[in-house]
Design an enzyme around this catalytic site. Structure first.
Site, PDB file in Angstrom:
ATOM      1  N   PHE A   1      55.389  56.878  33.213  1.00 20.81           N
ATOM      2  CA  PHE A   1      56.044  56.777  31.907  1.00 20.81           C
ATOM      3  C   PHE A   1      57.144  55.727  31.893  1.00 20.81           C
ATOM      4  O   PHE A   1      57.988  55.749  31.008  1.00 20.81           O
ATOM      5  CB  PHE A   1      56.600  58.148  31.500  1.00 20.81           C
ATOM      6  CG  PHE A   1      55.544  59.045  30.911  1.00 20.81           C
ATOM      7  CD1 PHE A   1      55.333  59.083  29.540  1.00 20.81           C
ATOM      8  CD2 PHE A   1      54.730  59.824  31.723  1.00 20.81           C
ATOM      9  CE1 PHE A   1      54.353  59.888  28.986  1.00 20.81           C
ATOM     10  CE2 PHE A   1      53.750  60.640  31.183  1.00 20.81           C
ATOM     11  CZ  PHE A   1      53.560  60.665  29.807  1.00 20.81           C
TER      12      PHE A   1
ATOM     13  N   ARG B   1      61.196  68.628  40.205  1.00 15.85           N
ATOM     14  CA  ARG B   1      62.094  67.446  40.131  1.00 15.85           C
ATOM     15  C   ARG B   1      62.049  66.821  38.747  1.00 15.85           C
ATOM     16  O   ARG B   1      63.076  66.541  38.129  1.00 15.85           O
ATOM     17  CB  ARG B   1      61.685  66.412  41.199  1.00 15.85           C
ATOM     18  CG  ARG B   1      62.076  66.794  42.606  1.00 15.85           C
ATOM     19  CD  ARG B   1      61.495  65.810  43.619  1.00 15.85           C
ATOM     20  NE  ARG B   1      60.051  66.016  43.745  1.00 15.85           N
ATOM     21  CZ  ARG B   1      59.478  66.842  44.631  1.00 15.85           C
ATOM     22  NH1 ARG B   1      60.232  67.486  45.488  1.00 15.85           N
ATOM     23  NH2 ARG B   1      58.179  67.007  44.683  1.00 15.85           N
TER      24      ARG B   1
ATOM     25  N   GLY C   1      48.824  58.346  41.250  1.00 14.38           N
ATOM     26  CA  GLY C   1      48.126  58.143  39.981  1.00 14.38           C
ATOM     27  C   GLY C   1      48.382  56.747  39.429  1.00 14.38           C
ATOM     28  O   GLY C   1      47.483  56.117  38.848  1.00 14.38           O
TER      29      GLY C   1
ATOM     30  N   GLY D   1      56.408  72.945  34.097  1.00 22.58           N
ATOM     31  CA  GLY D   1      56.800  72.349  35.378  1.00 22.58           C
ATOM     32  C   GLY D   1      58.312  72.194  35.434  1.00 22.58           C
ATOM     33  O   GLY D   1      58.848  71.342  36.129  1.00 22.58           O
ATOM     34  N   ALA D   2      58.989  73.080  34.679  1.00 23.06           N
ATOM     35  CA  ALA D   2      60.426  72.913  34.430  1.00 23.06           C
ATOM     36  C   ALA D   2      61.293  73.058  35.680  1.00 23.06           C
ATOM     37  O   ALA D   2      62.394  72.524  35.722  1.00 23.06           O
ATOM     38  CB  ALA D   2      60.859  73.917  33.368  1.00 23.06           C
TER      39      ALA D   2
ATOM     40  N   HIS E   1      56.052  56.632  48.224  1.00 18.82           N
ATOM     41  CA  HIS E   1      56.713  57.754  47.547  1.00 18.82           C
ATOM     42  C   HIS E   1      57.362  58.670  48.590  1.00 18.82           C
ATOM     43  O   HIS E   1      57.085  58.563  49.786  1.00 18.82           O
ATOM     44  CB  HIS E   1      55.709  58.581  46.730  1.00 18.82           C
ATOM     45  CG  HIS E   1      55.316  57.950  45.430  1.00 18.82           C
ATOM     46  ND1 HIS E   1      54.280  57.044  45.329  1.00 18.82           N
ATOM     47  CD2 HIS E   1      55.830  58.076  44.176  1.00 18.82           C
ATOM     48  CE1 HIS E   1      54.164  56.649  44.060  1.00 18.82           C
ATOM     49  NE2 HIS E   1      55.089  57.254  43.348  1.00 18.82           N
ATOM     50  N   HIS E   2      58.176  59.607  48.098  1.00 19.42           N
ATOM     51  CA  HIS E   2      58.841  60.622  48.924  1.00 19.42           C
ATOM     52  C   HIS E   2      57.817  61.510  49.638  1.00 19.42           C
ATOM     53  O   HIS E   2      56.653  61.603  49.226  1.00 19.42           O
ATOM     54  CB  HIS E   2      59.767  61.477  48.058  1.00 19.42           C
ATOM     55  CG  HIS E   2      59.075  62.078  46.875  1.00 19.42           C
ATOM     56  ND1 HIS E   2      58.442  63.292  46.922  1.00 19.42           N
ATOM     57  CD2 HIS E   2      58.885  61.608  45.607  1.00 19.42           C
ATOM     58  CE1 HIS E   2      57.903  63.559  45.743  1.00 19.42           C
ATOM     59  NE2 HIS E   2      58.158  62.544  44.918  1.00 19.42           N
TER      60      HIS E   2
ATOM     61  N   THR F   1      49.845  64.163  37.915  1.00 18.34           N
ATOM     62  CA  THR F   1      48.883  63.285  38.594  1.00 18.34           C
ATOM     63  C   THR F   1      48.017  64.102  39.556  1.00 18.34           C
ATOM     64  O   THR F   1      48.293  65.264  39.824  1.00 18.34           O
ATOM     65  CB  THR F   1      49.587  62.145  39.359  1.00 18.34           C
ATOM     66  OG1 THR F   1      50.413  62.732  40.371  1.00 18.34           O
ATOM     67  CG2 THR F   1      50.431  61.296  38.418  1.00 18.34           C
TER      68      THR F   1
ATOM     69  N   LYS G   1      55.462  64.296  47.879  1.00 20.39           N
ATOM     70  CA  LYS G   1      54.389  63.995  46.920  1.00 20.39           C
ATOM     71  C   LYS G   1      53.050  64.410  47.536  1.00 20.39           C
ATOM     72  O   LYS G   1      52.749  64.081  48.685  1.00 20.39           O
ATOM     73  CB  LYS G   1      54.381  62.497  46.574  1.00 20.39           C
ATOM     74  CG  LYS G   1      53.317  62.159  45.526  1.00 20.39           C
ATOM     75  CD  LYS G   1      53.518  60.781  44.931  1.00 20.39           C
ATOM     76  CE  LYS G   1      52.432  60.419  43.950  1.00 20.39           C
ATOM     77  NZ  LYS G   1      52.398  61.286  42.760  1.00 20.39           N
TER      78      LYS G   1
HETATM   79  N1  LIG Z   1      53.641  60.235  35.116  1.00 19.06           N
HETATM   80  C1  LIG Z   1      54.819  59.965  35.661  1.00 19.06           C
HETATM   81  O1  LIG Z   1      55.571  59.067  35.201  1.00 19.06           O
HETATM   82  C2  LIG Z   1      55.277  60.794  36.836  1.00 19.06           C
HETATM   83  C3  LIG Z   1      56.509  60.571  37.456  1.00 19.06           C
HETATM   84  C4  LIG Z   1      56.902  61.425  38.480  1.00 19.06           C
HETATM   85  C5  LIG Z   1      56.073  62.485  38.871  1.00 19.06           C
HETATM   86  N2  LIG Z   1      54.873  62.637  38.265  1.00 19.06           N
HETATM   87  C6  LIG Z   1      53.981  63.755  38.581  1.00 19.06           C
HETATM   88  O2  LIG Z   1      54.517  64.907  37.925  1.00 19.06           O
HETATM   89  C7  LIG Z   1      54.151  66.077  38.665  1.00 19.06           C
HETATM   90  C8  LIG Z   1      55.407  66.885  39.011  1.00 19.06           C
HETATM   91  O3  LIG Z   1      56.195  66.123  39.905  1.00 19.06           O
HETATM   92  P1  LIG Z   1      57.515  66.747  40.554  1.00 19.06           P
HETATM   93  O4  LIG Z   1      58.011  65.745  41.557  1.00 19.06           O
HETATM   94  O5  LIG Z   1      58.435  67.247  39.487  1.00 19.06           O
HETATM   95  O6  LIG Z   1      56.868  67.998  41.328  1.00 19.06           O
HETATM   96  P2  LIG Z   1      57.572  69.339  41.853  1.00 19.06           P
HETATM   97  O7  LIG Z   1      59.029  69.108  42.068  1.00 19.06           O
HETATM   98  O8  LIG Z   1      56.738  69.826  42.984  1.00 19.06           O
HETATM   99  O9  LIG Z   1      57.433  70.369  40.607  1.00 19.06           O
HETATM  100  C9  LIG Z   1      56.199  70.912  40.248  1.00 19.06           C
HETATM  101  C10 LIG Z   1      56.410  71.853  39.069  1.00 19.06           C
HETATM  102  O10 LIG Z   1      55.133  72.349  38.654  1.00 19.06           O
HETATM  103  C11 LIG Z   1      55.150  73.770  38.667  1.00 19.06           C
HETATM  104  N3  LIG Z   1      53.824  74.271  39.019  1.00 19.06           N
HETATM  105  C12 LIG Z   1      53.133  74.085  40.167  1.00 19.06           C
HETATM  106  N4  LIG Z   1      51.950  74.719  40.118  1.00 19.06           N
HETATM  107  C13 LIG Z   1      51.910  75.347  38.919  1.00 19.06           C
HETATM  108  C14 LIG Z   1      50.972  76.218  38.296  1.00 19.06           C
HETATM  109  N5  LIG Z   1      49.821  76.556  38.891  1.00 19.06           N
HETATM  110  N6  LIG Z   1      51.251  76.667  37.038  1.00 19.06           N
HETATM  111  C15 LIG Z   1      52.402  76.327  36.416  1.00 19.06           C
HETATM  112  N7  LIG Z   1      53.349  75.540  36.974  1.00 19.06           N
HETATM  113  C16 LIG Z   1      53.095  75.064  38.210  1.00 19.06           C
HETATM  114  C17 LIG Z   1      56.200  74.143  39.699  1.00 19.06           C
HETATM  115  O11 LIG Z   1      56.651  75.492  39.472  1.00 19.06           O
HETATM  116  P3  LIG Z   1      57.292  76.376  40.699  1.00 19.06           P
HETATM  117  O12 LIG Z   1      58.654  75.760  40.981  1.00 19.06           O
HETATM  118  O13 LIG Z   1      57.397  77.752  40.151  1.00 19.06           O
HETATM  119  O14 LIG Z   1      56.333  76.247  41.871  1.00 19.06           O
HETATM  120  C18 LIG Z   1      57.261  73.090  39.379  1.00 19.06           C
HETATM  121  O15 LIG Z   1      57.975  73.472  38.224  1.00 19.06           O
HETATM  122  C19 LIG Z   1      53.357  65.576  39.873  1.00 19.06           C
HETATM  123  O16 LIG Z   1      51.988  65.605  39.548  1.00 19.06           O
HETATM  124  C20 LIG Z   1      53.841  64.131  40.036  1.00 19.06           C
HETATM  125  O17 LIG Z   1      52.907  63.309  40.704  1.00 19.06           O
HETATM  126  C21 LIG Z   1      54.461  61.830  37.255  1.00 19.06           C
END
Ligand SMILES: NC(=O)c1ccc[n+]([C@@H]2O[C@H](COP(=O)([O-])OP(=O)(O)OC[C@H]3O[C@@H](n4cnc5c(N)ncnc54)[C@H](OP(=O)(O)O)[C@@H]3O)[C@@H](O)[C@H]2O)c1
Length: 240
Positions: free
Chosen positions: A123, A15, A162, A11-12, A152-153, A98, A156
């Site tokens: 986390f 965000r 979650g 998910g690199a 949230h933004h 999540t 999301k």
């Molecule tokens: N637990 C916590 O503390 C916490 C805090 C914040 C966020 N989160 C969760 O973390 C997740 C990511 O949040 P974010 O805001 O960073 O989201 P985001 O900006 O939408 O990034 C999503 C990432 O996942 C990748 N991805 C999507 N579908 C994929 C697939 N089928 N296979 C492999 N990679 C895939 C995307 O790649 P591409 O760019 O190539 O599409 C991107 O790198 C969400 O579920 C969010 O709810 C958790």
């Protein structure tokens, strides 16, 4: 000197993923050996700065070089692949993704028989403390209304968050019957209000995250602590 821990960030390009790569670069106890996302990224060179840390699209995930722990902040559609890869390689998984389906949580539980896993909806240390306060309040305030409001933004995807569901599960254990409301607005990083109300009085427990670096720091700390442990399902509070 001990070798730095070899980390794969899944998910690199997102965000959270970008925050993880930046903050990982400030630590000398771990090194990112591969960054992965869904699609080949247009700005992949920014994400993986050396040929030793390639950027992998989902289709190429199994080509990842050897690593000791994966940190996954992707989307539910990407979760199964990274879990499978960690099982195949016999290495640890830290996930903050999540919106997972019950079957995905069940798969994570099964994987814990073979590898160390830690999934957390949040986390941040502040949410860990809020969780304890919610548990205590719910157990003490039998019969009070319990409402959880999260904000949230607008990008999301899952709702309620979650974290809201995890707080609600704790409140339920204490005997409360939580109701949920979600707000999606602007660039809010994450806010959770847990309210207990009865005739004539009300308690509000609130956590506001203003910087997603707190989640990334917590996940990096968890990864450094989890790698090399025996197989099992760990909780954040086991590692903090
Ligand atoms: N637990 C916590 O503390 C916490 C805090 C914040 C966020 N989160 C969760 O973390 C997740 C990511 O949040 P974010 O805001 O960073 O989201 P985001 O900006 O939408 O990034 C999503 C990432 O996942 C990748 N991805 C999507 N579908 C994929 C697939 N089928 N296979 C492999 N990679 C895939 C995307 O790649 P591409 O760019 O190539 O599409 C991107 O790198 C969400 O579920 C969010 O709810 C958790």
């Amino acid at each position: 000197m001990t070798e730095p821990l070899r980390v794969l960030v899944h998910g690199a390009s997102g965000r959270m993923g970008r925050a993880l790569l930046r903050l990982a670069g400030e630590r000398d106890d771990l090194v990112v050996v591969a960054a992965a996302g869904r699609s080949p990224s247009a700005d992949a060179p920014d994400l993986a700065r050396t040929p030793a840390a390639p950027y992998l699209a989902a289709a190429d995930l199994t080509d990842a070089p050897p690593f000791q722990v994966a940190i996954d902040f992707s989307l539910p559609a990407g979760f199964d692949a990274v879990l499978g890869l960690c099982q195949q390689r016999g290495v640890a998984l830290v996930s903050g993704t999540t919106g997972l389906q019950p079957a995905q949580h069940a798969a994570l539980d099964r994987a814990a028989a073979d590898i160390p896993v830690l999934w957390s909806a949040n986390f941040s240390l502040g949410i860990a403390i809020l969780s304890e306060l919610v548990e205590r309040a719910a157990a003490a305030l039998r019969g009070w209304d319990c409402d959880i409001v999260e904000a949230h933004h607008t990008r999301k995807l899952d709702a309620p968050s979650g974290t809201a569901l995890a707080l609600g599960a704790l409140a339920e254990q204490g005997g409360a019957q939580p109701r949920y409301a979600s707000v999606r607005a602007g660039d809010i990083v994450g806010e959770h209000l847990v309210q207990f109300a009865t005739a004539g009085e009300r308690i509000e427990l609130v956590h506001r995250a203003t910087d997603r670096d707190i989640f990334a720091r917590g996940a990096l700390h968890a990864a450094a602590s989890l790698a090399g442990r025996p197989a099992g399902a760990y909780r954040l509070r086991d590692l903090f």
